[in-house]
Design an enzyme around this catalytic site. Structure first.
Site, PDB file in Angstrom:
ATOM      1  N   GLU A  23       3.847  -5.860   7.197  1.00 37.07           N
ATOM      2  CA  GLU A  23       3.024  -4.817   7.810  1.00 37.07           C
ATOM      3  C   GLU A  23       3.335  -4.581   9.281  1.00 37.07           C
ATOM      4  O   GLU A  23       3.240  -3.458   9.774  1.00 37.07           O
ATOM      5  CB  GLU A  23       1.531  -5.154   7.654  1.00 37.07           C
ATOM      6  CG  GLU A  23       0.986  -4.953   6.250  1.00 37.07           C
ATOM      7  CD  GLU A  23       1.155  -6.160   5.339  1.00 37.07           C
ATOM      8  OE1 GLU A  23       1.958  -7.062   5.671  1.00 37.07           O
ATOM      9  OE2 GLU A  23       0.489  -6.199   4.294  1.00 37.07           O
ATOM     10  N   GLY A  35       0.455  -5.140   0.550  1.00 35.98           N
ATOM     11  CA  GLY A  35      -0.615  -5.104  -0.443  1.00 35.98           C
ATOM     12  C   GLY A  35      -0.182  -5.700  -1.777  1.00 35.98           C
ATOM     13  O   GLY A  35      -1.013  -6.210  -2.536  1.00 35.98           O
ATOM     14  N   GLU A  59      -0.738  -9.216  -1.472  1.00 37.61           N
ATOM     15  CA  GLU A  59      -2.183  -9.464  -1.417  1.00 37.61           C
ATOM     16  C   GLU A  59      -2.810  -9.427  -2.819  1.00 37.61           C
ATOM     17  O   GLU A  59      -3.696 -10.226  -3.136  1.00 37.61           O
ATOM     18  CB  GLU A  59      -2.845  -8.447  -0.473  1.00 37.61           C
ATOM     19  CG  GLU A  59      -2.517  -8.774   0.980  1.00 37.61           C
ATOM     20  CD  GLU A  59      -2.360  -7.560   1.876  1.00 37.61           C
ATOM     21  OE1 GLU A  59      -2.957  -6.507   1.561  1.00 37.61           O
ATOM     22  OE2 GLU A  59      -1.636  -7.661   2.885  1.00 37.61           O
ATOM     23  N   ALA A  78       0.856  -1.176   0.000  1.00 37.20           N
ATOM     24  CA  ALA A  78       0.000   0.000   0.000  1.00 37.20           C
ATOM     25  C   ALA A  78       0.893   1.227   0.000  1.00 37.20           C
ATOM     26  O   ALA A  78       2.063   1.153   0.385  1.00 37.20           O
ATOM     27  CB  ALA A  78      -0.854  -0.007   1.265  1.00 37.20           C
TER      28      ALA A  78
END
Ligand code: ZOZ
Ligand code: NAD
Length: 709
Positions: A130, A107, A110, A63
Site C-alpha cells: 500500500e 486487501g 488482508e 483493493a
C-alpha cells in the site's frame, strides 16, 4: 453466488473461486460474494470446510484502486471499507483455507489474514504494497499482520511495501504450508486435515505482539529509519503508528485507529500523486496507433555493440532475464575491461545478498564476448552502445545492415542523436529504433523507446513488450533533440547554474531540491555523470539556441579547468577517494570571480525560488513536448521523471505536480520569470492555453498522432 464468486464442491469441501479478471481486485461485489459463500456453507451439513482461491493468473491483488480514485474525487461517497466482511469470514463456524497463487497483495493479503489457514504455491508472493500508493493497509492488515508475523516483520512489510516469497512467508508464520504441484488439490487436502479442529482466529491472538519494553526500541528505530529513507512522506510513519496501535489497543479499537490513519493518507496529495503514477505506468504501453494485436517479433537473442558503461549494463539486464547476449567491442582491452566491469558489478550484488553466486555464474555464461560480427546474423535484436558520434553510429549501422538477418531489430542507445539519420544509413529504416537506457542500465527502471519516422509497428510493439520483460518502464517517445527526459533536463540544469550565478550557493540549490523531494540535486547529478557530458552537448548545439538566449557559463569554466566532477575528484563539490562529496571553498571564490567578470549582480535567493525556477523549467519544457506530441500523455512524462530522474513519486511527476499547484499559478510565475530572465522562459503555448481555460495537463488529449521527428 455473485458475478465474481462461484462455488463448486469437492466432496465435503466447498471451493469458493474469486473470478474478477485481470487480477481479482476487491471491486464492489467481490467481498460481498465471498461473505455470501461463507454464509451459505454454514447451513450445509455435508460441508466440513472451504477453500478460497482465485481464478486466472493470481489470487487477489488488493483493493480496486480505481475505487479509491472515485472516492477521493467525490464520484462515490459511500463507505468502501471491507472490515465488516472480513469479520464475517473470520467468524465462520467452518474453517476457511486460503489457497494463494500469483500474488496476495494489500486487501488480498488482508482477506487471507482473516481466513483461518493460508496455503500457497511455492512461487506465490504475499505483501502489503500500500505504501507504494501512499496509503497503509486498510482492512485490519496493520492489526492482523503483527499478530501473525510479529511486530518487527510487520513493520518491515508495511513500511517498505516489499512482498515476500511464499517460502519466506512460511518461515514467519504467515503461510501455513507451501504446496508444490496442484495448488487446489493440496489446499483441499489441507482443508480436510483441519476440518473439525478448533478454528483459530487471527484477531484473537496476542502471542506475537510483544511487550511495551520489547517494542519501544523497535518502533523508535523504525520511525527514525522511515524519516531518513522516506523523506517528507507520511504513509510509512502512519503504517508504523497503526502497527503500534495493534500492540496497545484491543483489535476493534486498533482497527478504528488504522481507519483514521488510512483516511488521512488516502485523502493526501501524496497518495493521489502515487495513484496517478500507478495508472500512468500502466497506460504507457497503450499506444493509440499500435493495435493490441500487432505481431510481436520473438527476441530470443541479443547482440550488443560496445562493451562500455552502457553496453555492459544492458548485457546484464538481458542476461538477468535469461536472454543470451553477444557483446562486441573493437579491441581485446576494451572487451576485457567491459567483461571485468560486469563481473565486478555482479560480485557487489552477491556481496549484498541480492544474487547467489550460482545465479551469477549462470548469467555470466549467457554473455559471450566477441571482437567480430561473425555471429550477428543469428541475433534477433542488436543494441548499439558505441561512442556518441554520428559518423561512428552511421558506420556501425552500415555494418549491421550488412551482417544482420532480415527482420532483426536494429536499435541504438544514443541519448542525443537523430534516429532517422542513423536509420537512413541502412536499407531497412523500418527495423531501426532507439532504445535509450539510463545509467546504470542494470539499475535504472526507465527506458525511452524512440520511434523513428519509419519504424514499423511490430518493431515498436516488440520493444514495448521487451521493456516489460526486462523489468523496465518502457515509454515511447518521439525523435526530438534530447528525446523527452533529457530535453527537459537541459533547461533544468541550466536554471540551477543561473541560480548560482545570481547568488545561491551550489549547496543551497541542491539542498532546496533534495528537501523538496528529488533524489539528488542538479549540481551533484552533474558531478556524478561528468560535467563534460553536458559541456559537449552545449557546445555542439549552441547554434540551435534561441537568439538572445542567456547562456550559462559556470560549468564551462569548471570543465575548462579540469573540474569534470566525481571522476576527477572535483566539480561543483570535492570528492575523497570513496567519492564522498564535501563543499569545496574554492568554488564560491571562483564563482564570485567569474560572475564579477561577467557583471552579474548577486542577491539572496530563497529556497522557494530555487524550487520554483528548477521545477517550472521542467514543466514549461514538458508542456512544449506534450503539445508537440513527442510524449503521448502527461502521464508518460511523469513516468519518465519518476523512473529515470529521481523525481519523487509522491509529487506525481512534474506535470501532475504542476496540475496540483494549479496551471494558472504556474503560468503566472513562468510569465514573471520570462519578464525577469528573458527568452528562455517564454511560456509554452499549451501552458498558457490550459491556464486560461482552467484545464490540466493530465486531461489534455492531443488530437493528432504522436510526433516522430
Ligand atoms: O498489478 C500488479 C500490482 O502490483 N498491482 C497492485 C497491487 C497493489 O498495490 N495492491 C494494493 C492495493 S491497495 C489495498 O489493497 C488497500 C487495502 O489495504 C485494501 C483495504 C480496503 C479498505 C478500504 C477502506 C476505505 C500485479 C503484481 C498484481 C500484477 O502485475 P502485472 O504486471 O501482471 O499486471 P499489471 O500491473 O499490468 O496489471 C494488469 C491490469 O490490472 C490492473 N490492476 C492491477 N492491480 C489493480 C488493478 N486495478 C485495480 N486495482 C488493483 N489493485 C492494472 O491497472 C492493469 O489494468 P489494465 O487496464 O492496464 O490492463
Ligand atoms: P563508453 O565510452 O563507456 O563505451 C563505448 C564503448 O564502445 C567502448 O567500450 C568502445 O571501445 C566501444 N566502441 C567504440 N566503437 C566501437 C565499434 N565500432 N564497435 C564496437 N565497439 C565500439 O560509452 P557509454 O557511456 O557506454 O555510451 C554509449 C552510448 O550510450 C552513447 O551513445 C551514449 O550517448 C549512450 N548513453 C550513455 C549514457 C551514460 O550515462 N553513460 C546514458 C544513456 C545513453
Amino acid at each position: 453466488m455473485s458475478d465474481f464468486v462461484r462455488l463448486t464442491k469437492q466432496g465435503d469441501i466447498t471451493v469458493i473461486t474469486i473470478d474478477n479478471p485481470p487480477v481479482n481486485a476487491l471491486s464492489p461485489g467481490v467481498p460481498e460474494g465471498i461473505v455470501a459463500a461463507v454464509e451459505q456453507i454454514q447451513n450445509e451439513q455435508s460441508v466440513k470446510a472451504a477453500v478460497l482461491i482465485g481464478a486466472g493468473r493470481t489470487f487477489v491483488a488488493g483493493a480496486d484502486i480505481k475505487e479509491f480514485v472515485k472516492l477521493t474525487s467525490g464520484q462515490r461517497g459511500d463507505d468502501i471499507g471491507i472490515l465488516p466482511q472480513l469479520l464475517k469470514i473470520e467468524d465462520s463456524g467452518k474453517p476457511i483455507v486460503v489457497a494463494i497463487h500469483g500474488n496476495a497483495l494489500g486487501g488480498g493479503l488482508e482477506v487471507a489474514q482473516a481466513c483461518h489457514y493460508r496455503v500457497a504455491a511455492v512461487d506465490a508472493r504475499v505483501g502489503q504494497p500500500e505504501v507504494n500508493l501512499g496509503i497503509i493497509p486498510g482492512a485490519g492488515g496493520t492489526q492482523r499482520l503483527p499478530r501473525l508475523v510479529g511486530v518487527e516483520r510487520a513493520i518491515d512489510m508495511c513500511a517498505t511495501g516489499k512482498p515476500l516469497k511464499a517460502t519466506e512467508a512460511a518461515q514467519f508464520g504467515l503461510i501455513d504450508r507451501t504446496i508444490e504441484g496442484d495448488l487446489l488439490a493440496g489446499a483441499v487436502a489441507f482443508a480436510r486435515e483441519v476440518a473439525g479442529k478448533p478454528i483459530p482466529k487471527t484477531r484473537e491472538r496476542r502471542d506475537k505482539l510483544g511487550t511495551p519494553e520489547q517494542n519501544a526500541p523497535i518502533f523508535a528505530a523504525a520511525r527514525e529509519n522511515a524519516r531518513k529513507k522516506y523523506r517528507n512522506q507520511i504513509c510509512q510513519l502512519a503504517a508504523i503508528d497503526a502497527i503500534e496501535a495493534a500492540t496497545r489497543l484491543p483489535f476493534e479499537e486498533g482497527c478504528e485507529e488504522e481507519r483514521r490513519l488510512f483516511d488521512k493518507c488516502l485523502y493526501s496529495n501524496q497518495s493521489k500523486a502515487q495513484i496517478h503514477i500507478f495508472f500512468a505506468e500502466r497506460e504507457v504501453p497503450k499506444i493509440p496507433d499500435i493495435p493490441k494485436e500487432t505481431p510481436i517479433i520473438p527476441v530470443n537473442s541479443v547482440a550488443i555493440v560496445g562493451a562500455g558503461t552502457m553496453g555492459g549494463g544492458i548485457a546484464m539486464v538481458c542476461a538477468n532475464t535469461g536472454v543470451p547476449v553477444i557483446l562486441k567491442d573493437t579491441d581485446q582491452a576494451a572487451l576485457d575491461h567491459g567483461i571485468g566491469t560486469i563481473k565486478k558489478n555482479y560480485d557487489i550484488s552477491v556481496k549484498r545478498g541480492r544474487f547467489t553466486q550460482d545465479y551469477v555464474d549462470e548469467r555470466m555464461k549467457l554473455i559471450r564476448p566477441t571482437l567480430s560480427y561473425d555471429d550477428f546474423a543469428g541475433a534477433d535484436m542488436v543494441i548499439e552502445a558505441v561512442f556518441e558520434t554520428m559518423p561512428l553510429k552511421k558506420q556501425v549501422f552500415g555494418e549491421l545492415d550488412r551482417v544482420c538477418k532480415k527482420g532483426a531489430i536494429l536499435s541504438s542507445n544514443t541519448s542525443t542523436l537523430n534516429i532517422d539519420e542513423i536509420a537512413a544509413t541502412t536499407s531497412r529504416p523500418e527495423s531501426v529504433i532507439g532504445m535509450h537506457f539510463f545509467s546504470p542500465a542494470n539499475v535504472m527502471r526507465l527506458l525511452e523507446i524512440v520511434r523513428g519516422r519509419r519504424t514499423s509497428q511490430d518493431v515498436i510493439a516488440t520493444c514495448m513488450q521487451l521493456a516489460k520483460k526486462l523489468g523496465k518502464a518502457g515509454v515511447l517517445v518521439g525523435n526530438c533533440r534530447g528525446f523527452v527526459g533529457n530535453r527537459m533536463f537541459l533547461p533544468y540544469i541550466r536554471e540551477a547554474q543561473f541560480l548560482v550565478e545570481e547568488g545561491a550557493a551550489p549547496e543551497a540549490v541542491d539542498k532546496a531540491l533534495v528537501d523538496w523531494g528529488l533524489a539528488m540535486g542538479p549540481l551533484a547529478v552533474g558531478d556524478l555523470g561528468g560535467l563534460d557530458v553536458a559541456y559537449r552537448i552545449r557546445k555542439e548545439y549552441r547554434h540551435l539556441e534561441k537568439p538572445g538566449a542567456r547562456q550559462p557559463f559556470l560549468e564551462d569554466r569548471l570543465v575548462e579547468m579540469g573540474r569534470l566532477g566525481q571522476k576527477m575528484g572535483a566539480g561543483w563539490y570535492k570528492y575523497d577517494a570513496e567519492r564522498r562529496a564535501s563543499s569545496d571553498p574554492e568554488v564560491p571564490a571562483l564563482v564570485k570571480k567569474w560572475v564579477g567578470e561577467w557583471g552579474i549582480a548577486q542577491r539572496q535567493i530563497s529556497s522557494d525560488e530555487i524550487v520554483e525556477r528548477a521545477i517550472y523549467s521542467l514543466v514549461n519544457e514538458g508542456a512544449r513536448i506534450l503539445e508537440e506530441g513527442y510524449a503521448l500523455r502527461a502521464g508518460d512524462i511523469d513516468t519518465i521523471y519518476v523512473n529515470g530522474y529521481g523525481f519523487p513519486a509522491y509529487r506525481g511527476g512534474p506535470m501532475w505536480y504542476a496540475d496540483t499547484v494549479g496551471l494558472k499559478k504556474v503560468y503566472e510565475r513562468v510569465a514573471e520569470f520570462h519578464r525577469q530572465h528573458g527568452v528562455l522562459w517564454e511560456p509554452a503555448p499549451l501552458l498558457k492555453e490550459l491556464a486560461s481555460s482552467g484545464g490540466t495537463f493530465v486531461n489534455f488529449q492531443r488530437v493528432a498522432a504522436q510526433a516522430t521527428d
